[in-house]
Design a protein around this motif. Structure first.
Motif, PDB file in Angstrom:
ATOM      1  N   ASP A 557      63.240  71.627 196.856  1.00  0.00           N
ATOM      2  CA  ASP A 557      62.487  71.463 195.385  1.00  0.00           C
ATOM      3  C   ASP A 557      62.596  73.039 194.905  1.00  0.00           C
ATOM      4  N   PHE A 558      61.789  73.096 193.784  1.00  0.00           N
ATOM      5  CA  PHE A 558      61.514  74.612 192.806  1.00  0.00           C
ATOM      6  C   PHE A 558      60.405  75.219 193.722  1.00  0.00           C
ATOM      7  N   MET A 559      60.391  76.448 193.680  1.00  0.00           N
ATOM      8  CA  MET A 559      59.183  77.104 194.139  1.00  0.00           C
ATOM      9  C   MET A 559      58.824  78.026 192.836  1.00  0.00           C
ATOM     10  N   SER A 563      63.057  81.402 188.996  1.00  0.00           N
ATOM     11  CA  SER A 563      63.998  81.635 187.704  1.00  0.00           C
ATOM     12  C   SER A 563      65.538  81.443 188.140  1.00  0.00           C
ATOM     13  N   GLY A 564      66.219  80.714 187.038  1.00  0.00           N
ATOM     14  CA  GLY A 564      67.855  80.684 187.309  1.00  0.00           C
ATOM     15  C   GLY A 564      68.035  79.740 188.163  1.00  0.00           C
ATOM     16  N   LYS A 565      67.052  78.849 188.827  1.00  0.00           N
ATOM     17  CA  LYS A 565      67.448  77.789 189.566  1.00  0.00           C
ATOM     18  C   LYS A 565      67.220  76.482 188.891  1.00  0.00           C
ATOM     19  N   VAL A 566      68.209  75.440 189.304  1.00  0.00           N
ATOM     20  CA  VAL A 566      68.254  73.965 188.644  1.00  0.00           C
ATOM     21  C   VAL A 566      68.334  72.838 189.904  1.00  0.00           C
ATOM     22  N   LEU A 567      67.988  71.898 189.558  1.00  0.00           N
ATOM     23  CA  LEU A 567      68.009  70.614 190.080  1.00  0.00           C
ATOM     24  C   LEU A 567      68.942  69.638 189.614  1.00  0.00           C
ATOM     25  N   ILE A 568      70.031  69.320 190.282  1.00  0.00           N
ATOM     26  CA  ILE A 568      70.893  68.540 189.671  1.00  0.00           C
ATOM     27  C   ILE A 568      70.905  67.044 190.320  1.00  0.00           C
ATOM     28  N   ASN A 569      71.274  65.845 189.440  1.00  0.00           N
ATOM     29  CA  ASN A 569      71.260  64.588 190.048  1.00  0.00           C
ATOM     30  C   ASN A 569      72.857  64.337 190.693  1.00  0.00           C
ATOM     31  N   GLN A 570      72.783  63.187 191.426  1.00  0.00           N
ATOM     32  CA  GLN A 570      73.940  62.847 192.054  1.00  0.00           C
ATOM     33  C   GLN A 570      75.070  62.434 190.856  1.00  0.00           C
TER      34      GLN A 570
END
Length: 810
Positions: A557-559, A563-570
Motif C-alpha cells: 500500500d502507499f506509505m 511521491s511518484g508511486k501508483v497502485l494499479i488494478n488488475q
C-alpha cells in the motif's frame, strides 16, 4: 337528431349507474396515465428547442481511441471551436462551456453583505454564450453581460436568494472556491421560462475570470484536454453533414503532430443541440440524459393502458347487450337504419370518453406532485397556454371514442329486430371469442408488466448487494469547496482519527462511485509511445485503500512521502501484459512533449473493483499518491459504529472547532453508489405505479366478462341448482373459463417479457442477473389470484341467486 342521441345516452348512463361508473372510472384512470406520460415525453423532447435558430446550433463531440480503449465524449479540446469559426465560413459563432464540477469544484461559497451560502452548478462560458443560446433576461443587458472579466450572470432563484428585492445588476458578490476568493460583478439575471436546456447551471461566469477559465483560454492542446463543451452556430443555409466531412482534414491540419505523439486517434462530430438531452452514451455530460428507448416504452405503456380502458368499454357494453337489445329492435322497427344506430352508440362512446377526460384533468392536477416525484421532473399543467395539451386531449377523446365505441356500435346495431323483440338476444358466435380475446390481450399486457417489475426489482436488488470490490457501507463523505476549508482538512482528519468509532480517514480528489474525469495514457519502458493505454485515475493520500476496504493482491500500500508511486488494478496490469506478482517496481511512462516523458512507479496491484456503475465493466485504473492539499477536495471517513446519530454529533463538534465558517454537510457512500442507478429506480417506480393502474382496469374488464357470462348462463345455472348443484360447484364452473384465459395470457406473455427484458433492459448492465423460472411463475401466480378474486364476486352472486327467477319465463 343529435339532441335525441344525447338524451338517450344520458338516460342509459343514469339508468345503469354501475356500468357507467366502471366505464368512466376506467377511461378516466387510463386517460390520466396516458396524458401524464405524453406530457412527460413531450417535456423530455422539448429541451433546447426554445433557442433562437436552434436547428442551426451544434455541439462538437470527440471520439477518442487509444490502444484497446474508445471514448465517446460530448466535449472537445479548447482550441477547436474558435478555430472552426476562423476556418469555416459556415460557422457564424462559437461558444464553450466548462463545468467546474467536472474539475472537482462542485460547490462555491457566494457572499453578499451579511448573506453567505454554498451554490452548485457553476460554469465558465465564453463572452459569446448568449449569442448562441437564448435565455430570458430578467435583469441586465444580454449584449454586454459577459464582456468584462470577473463578471457573472445568475439564475433567478440564486439571485433572489442572494439579493431579495434588490436590483442585482452591477452589485459585487464574492465567490470563494478552490481557485481562490474573488469579487465578481453581477451583470445579469436569467430564468428558464423560455424552456429547458441540457446546460444545467446556476451561475454563468465569463471565461476570463481566472481558474479553469483562464486555463481554457490559454490551452493549445488539440489531442488531449477534451474537457470543453463546445458549440457552433451555423449559417441557416449551411449543410452540417458537409461541414462534418471537412473536420478530419481540419483536425489533421492543427493537431496531427500532437495526435502522433500521444498515440491517439481522434474524430470530431457535430450533434444537433436539440438531440443532446435524448442521446445517452457519452462519457461526459453537463446534465443527465434520457434514453429514447425509455421514452418509447413509456409511450407504449400509455397506449396500452388506454387500450385496456377501451377494451373494458367494449366488454362492459356487450355484457349489457340484453339491456339494449329491445331498444335496438324498437328503433329499427320505427325506421332507424344501422348507420343511425352506429352513430348513436359511437356518440355514447365519445360522451363517455369526454366525461373521462373531464374527470381525469382535475385528478391529474391533484396527482401531479406525486407523479413528478416518481419521475423526478417538474411538469406543470398550463391549461390555457399549452396548445399541445389541448391537441393531446382532443386526440385522446377522438381516438378513445373510436376505439372503444366501434365494436359495441357495430355489434349492437347488428341485432335483428324481430328476434330481439321476441327476446332472442344472441348474436354471432364469434362475439364471445372476440370478448375473450380482448381479455387475454389485457392480461398479456398486465402479466408482461408484472414480470417486468419482478425482473427490475431483482436486478436492482442484485446491484445493491453485489460485492463491488470495495466496502461502501459505514462510510461518510465530506467535501471541501474552498481553499480555506481545504487548508484545514489535515487538522480535521487528525481530530477525527482520535475518535474510537473512526477506523480510517483518507483525503482524495474524488471518491468511488463518482465520474472519474482524470485520465492519461501510459506505456512500458521500451514500448511504443504512440500505442498508449488510457488510464483513469484518482489522486489520494496513503489511507485511501484502507478507508475503502480495497484489496491488494501484490506489492504494498502507499506509505507517507510515497511521491511518484501508483497502485494499479488488475485490468491495467492485464492490458499492459504485466503479471500482478511481478508488476510492483515497474515504471509507467507518459509522453510530455516537448519535454522528456514522465514516469511513475507501481507500488502494488489492487484487485479489480467497480469504481463506477455496474453499467460498465472495469477499465484500467490507478491511484496516484499525492501530497498537495490543493488537489484534495474530498474526505472519506470509515467508521465501525452504526449509531450514526451520536457519532455525527461528535463529528459535527469537531467540524465546528476546526472549520466553523463552513456549513456541516456530509453524505453516505452507499447512498452515492445508489444514485448511479436513478434512471432504473425511476423506471421501476413508473412501471410499479402504472402497472397497478393497468391491473385495476384489466380487472374491471374481467369483471365485465364475468357479468356477461353470468347473464348468458343464468338459466343454465338455475337448472343446475334445481338438480342439486352446490354453490361452490357452480362457482368452479364459472371460474374455470376465466382461469383458462389467464393461463393462455401467461403462456403468451412469457416469451414477450423474456425477450423485452433480456434483450433490451438487462443489456444496459455489464453485470446482470440470470433470468429464472420463478420470476415468470410468480407473475403467473399473481395474475391467477387477481383474476380469481375479481371473478369470484360475480360467480358467487350468480351461484346464490334464486333459480326460480331465472326459470320462471320458461
Amino acid at each position: 337528431m343529435l339532441k335525441s342521441y344525447l338524451k338517450t345516452a344520458l338516460r342509459f348512463l343514469f339508468k345503469n349507474k354501475t356500468f357507467s361508473l366502471i366505464n368512466i372510472f376506467g377511461l378516466a384512470a387510463g386517460t390520466l396515465c396516458c396524458l401524464y406520460i405524453l406530457l412527460y415525453v413531450q417535456d423530455q423532447y422539448s429541451y433546447d428547442k426554445h433557442h433562437k435558430n436552434a436547428k442551426d446550433i451544434y455541439r462538437i463531440n470527440s471520439s477518442l481511441q487509444l490502444t484497446g480503449d474508445k471514448h465517446d465524449n460530448s466535449t472537445a479540446s479548447p482550441p477547436i471551436a474558435p478555430a472552426m469559426q476562423h476556418d469555416f465560413g459556415e460557422v457564424l459563432q462559437f461558444t464553450r462551456v466548462v463545468s467546474t464540477a467536472m474539475w472537482g469544484v462542485k460547490q462555491h461559497l457566494l457572499s453578499y453583505k451579511e448573506k453567505s451560502f454554498y451554490e452548485k452548478d457553476a460554469v465558465f462560458v465564453d463572452s459569446t454564450f448568449f449569442d448562441v443560446f437564448t435565455y430570458h433576461f430578467d435583469n441586465g443587458n444580454v449584449i454586454k453581460a459577459l464582456m468584462e472579466p470577473y463578471s457573472v450572470v445568475l439564475l433567478k432563484p440564486v439571485a433572489d436568494k442572494l439579493f431579495g428585492n434588490e436590483d442585482p445588476v452591477d452589485k459585487v458578490i464574492t465567490i470563494n472556491n478552490v481557485y481562490g476568493k474573488h469579487d465578481f460583478k453581477v451583470t445579469g439575471v436569467v430564468d428558464e421560462s423560455l424552456g429547458k436546456s441540457h446546460i444545467q447551471a446556476n451561475m454563468f461566469i465569463t471565461m476570463n475570470s481566472g481558474g479553469i477559465g483562464d486555463y481554457t483560454l490559454k490551452n493549445t492542446s488539440w489531442a488531449g484536454n477534451n474537457f470543453a463543451s463546445s458549440y457552433v452556430k451555423l449559417r441557416p443555409d449551411a449543410n452540417a453533414a458537409a461541414l462534418e466531412k471537412k473536420l478530419p482534414d481540419f483536425l489533421n491540419k492543427y493537431g496531427s503532430q500532437q495526435l502522433r505523439q500521444s498515440g491517439m486517434q481522434k474524430q470530431l462530430h457535430l450533434q444537433p443541440v436539440t438531440t443532446i438531452h435524448t442521446t445517452p452514451g457519452y462519457d461526459v455530460e453537463l446534465s443527465k440524459t434520457i434514453s429514447p428507448s425509455f421514452l418509447n416504452i413509456l409511450i407504449l405503456i400509455a397506449v396500452l393502458i388506454q387500450v385496456i380502458a377501451c377494451i373494458n368499454f367494449m366488454n362492459l357494453s356487450t355484457a349489457r347487450a340484453s339491456k339494449r337489445a329491445q331498444e335496438v329492435g324498437v328503433r329499427k322497427v320505427i325506421g332507424a337504419g344501422r348507420s343511425d344506430l352506429v352513430k348513436q352508440f359511437l356518440g355514447e362512446s365519445f360522451l363517455l370518453s369526454f366525461i373521462g377526460v373531464i374527470i381525469a384533468l382535475p385528478l391529474l392536477l391533484l396527482a401531479l406532485p406525486y407523479l413528478n416525484q416518481i419521475t423526478h421532473t417538474d411538469i406543470h399543467l398550463f391549461l390555457f397556454r399549452n396548445y399541445w395539451l389541448w391537441l393531446m386531449l382532443t386526440s385522446i377523446i377522438v381516438v378513445t371514442g373510436l376505439v372503444a365505441g366501434s365494436y359495441p356500435a357495430f355489434y349492437l346495431s347488428a341485432f335483428i329486430a324481430i328476434k330481439v323483440i321476441k327476446g332472442n338476444f344472441t348474436s354471432h358466435v364469434s362475439a364471445a371469442g372476440i370478448r375473450r380475446s380482448l381479455v387475454v390481450f389485457q392480461f398479456v399486457l398486465s402479466i408482461v408488466l408484472i414480470i417486468g417489475i419482478i425482473i427490475i426489482y431483482s436486478q436492482l436488488n442484485y446491484i445493491k448487494n453485489k460485492d463491488l470490490g470495495f466496502e461502501k457501507d459505514q462510510k461518510f463523505i465530506f467535501s471541501f469547496f474552498t481553499g480555506d476549508t481545504q487548508s484545514k482538512m489535515q487538522s480535521f482528519a487528525n481530530d477525527l482519527s482520535q475518535l474510537a468509532e473512526v477506523k480510517a480517514v483518507s483525503k482524495a480528489d474524488n471518491y468511488l462511485s463518482q465520474f472519474v474525469g482524470h485520465d492519461y495514457g501510459v506505456y512500458l519502458a521500451g514500448g511504443d509511445p504512440a500505442s498508449l493505454t488510457d488510464v483513469q485515475n484518482i489522486a489520494t493520500d496513503e489511507n485511501f485503500v484502507k478507508a475503502n476496504g480495497i484489496k491488494l493482491i501484490s506489492g504494498r500500500d502507499f506509505m507517507l512521502k510515497d511521491s511518484g508511486k501508483v497502485l494499479i488494478n488488475q485490468a491495467l496490469a492485464k492490458r499492459l501484459g504485466l503479471k500482478p506478482e511481478t508488476a510492483p517496481g515497474t515504471r509507467l511512462y507518459t509522453p510530455n512533449p516537448p519535454n522528456p516523458p514522465t514516469f511513475v512507479t507501481i507500488a502494488g496491484v489492487m484487485k479489480d473493483f467497480n469504481y463506477n456503475s455496474l453499467h460498465d465493466g472495469v477499465r484500467p485504473f490507478m491511484l496516484i499518491y499525492d501530497t498537495k492539499v490543493a488537489d484534495f477536495s474530498n474526505m472519506i471517513v470509515s467508521v465501525n459504529s452504526k449509531n450514526y446519530k451520536d457519532l455525527l454529533g461528535k463529528i459535527e463538534a469537531i467540524w465546528q472547532k476546526d472549520i466553523s465558517a463552513a456549513p456541516f454537510e456530509y453524505s453516505f457512500l452507499d447512498a452515492e453508489v445508489q444514485k448511479q442507478y436513478e434512471t432504473e429506480i425511476t423506471l421501476s417506480r413508473i412501471i410499479n405505479s402504472f402497472t397497478l393502474i393497468a391491473l385495476v382496469i384489466s380487472c374491471l374488464g374481467l369483471f365485465g366478462l364475468a357479468a356477461f357470462s353470468a347473464e348468458q348462463r343464468n338459466k343454465e345455472i338455475g337448472i343446475r341448482k334445481v338438480l342439486g348443484a352446490s354453490v361452490w360447484s357452480i362457482v368452479r364452473l364459472l371460474s374455470k373459463d376465466f382461469l383458462k384465459l389467464v393461463i393462455i395470457s401467461f403462456i403468451i406473455a412469457i416469451p414477450i417479457a423474456w425477450y423485452g427484458m433480456s434483450k433490451w433492459w438487462l443489456q444496459a448492465f455489464a453485470y446482470r442477473i440470470t433470468l429464472s423460472w420463478w420470476m415468470f411463475a410468480l407473475a403467473g401466480l399473481l395474475a391467477i389470484l387477481i383474476a380469481l378474486f375479481t371473478v369470484s364476486f360475480q360467480s358467487i352472486k350468480a351461484a346464490i341467486a334464486n333459480p326460480v327467477k331465472s326459470l320462471k319465463s320458461e
